[in-house]
Design a protein around this motif. Structure first.
Motif: not given
Length: 251
Positions: A25-38, A73-76
């Motif tokens: 699940d974490k690795i699937r987020e690598l390309p981008y995180k879809d939060i609706g408006f961004a 949250e992504s540690g950056q």
């Protein structure tokens, strides 16, 4: 999530500390995180060496805060540009450690302040009125792990101010020159040094400067061949290019 986070996830999986599905699940987020408006480019740090930067103009304070949350949250580390005081107050309520750089209109939130690039980036401004754009360049370059020095208010109206600091210019791996009015300073600096010069035209000037068009054209027509140019008032873009150059050059 960055490379270190992925490696830690895999190590924890090997030690049976976390389920395999959680790792996937974490690795699937690598390309981008879809939060609706961004769609937040979590992968950018791995590709480019620095995380996605938030351009605040046109975004509500609430939207900026939500994006900051996911970047942190992504540690950056987090950099937001063109941020108003209102946006900063909203961010600081959630992240008190966030720092607002008023002149540069930027917000930074960093876990470390180490320089990863040993070479020097010099930020030079023609006039005091150009300093806000120069400060955006300085903050951005420092955020990206560069050693930065500044030389402000040394425009061609008093060229002796620049010449007195010629030795300082020669220490730099790359120089960002920020100038409005007729934008001549970039060409002058380009003729004095042996490193790349990045010109940043500003919208500062009287009517015939056309809100930065005149210095933009002057810099594009520079007779000094080592000068490249970014868009009007784009201190951020200049710092990005300077950081890439600095990371490749050896002292």
């Amino acid at each position: 999530m960055d490379i270190d986070n992925i490696q830690q996830l895999l190590e924890n999986y090997k030690k049976d500390k976390i389920p395999l599905n959680d790792v996937l699940d974490k690795i699937r987020e690598l390309p981008y995180k879809d939060i609706g408006f961004a769609k937040i480019d979590i992968h950018r740090k791995i590709r480019c060496g620095y995380p996605e930067v938030i351009f605040c103009m046109g975004k509500t304070p609430e939207q900026v805060v939500k994006i900051v949350e996911h970047i942190v949250e992504s540690g950056q580390d987090m950099l937001a540009t063109r941020a108003s005081a209102e946006v900063y107050y909203a961010v600081s309520e959630k992240f008190p450690e966030a720092v607002y750089h008023e002149q540069a209109k930027t917000i930074t939130l960093r876990k470390t302040h180490e320089n990863t690039n040993e070479g020097l980036i010099m930020v030079v401004s023609a006039g005091t009125s150009d300093i806000p754009v120069a400060e955006e360049a300085r903050i951005t370059a420092e955020f990206m792990g560069n050693r930065v020095e500044t030389l402000y208010d040394v425009g061609v109206a008093g060229i002796h101010r620049l010449m007195k600091n010629h030795g300082e210019l020669l220490k730099a791996n790359v120089i960002i020159v920020v100038a409005g009015m007729e934008g001549a300073l970039a060409s002058v600096v380009g003729g004095l040094v042996d490193c790349p010069v990045i010109g940043v035209p500003t919208s500062i000037g009287y009517g015939a400067s056309f809100n930065g068009i005149a210095p933009l054209l002057s810099m594009l027509n520079s007779c000094a061949s080592g000068v490249a140019v970014v868009n009007i008032d784009n201190g951020f873009g200049a710092a990005c290019v300077a950081s890439l150059i600095n990371s490749k050059r050896k002292e």
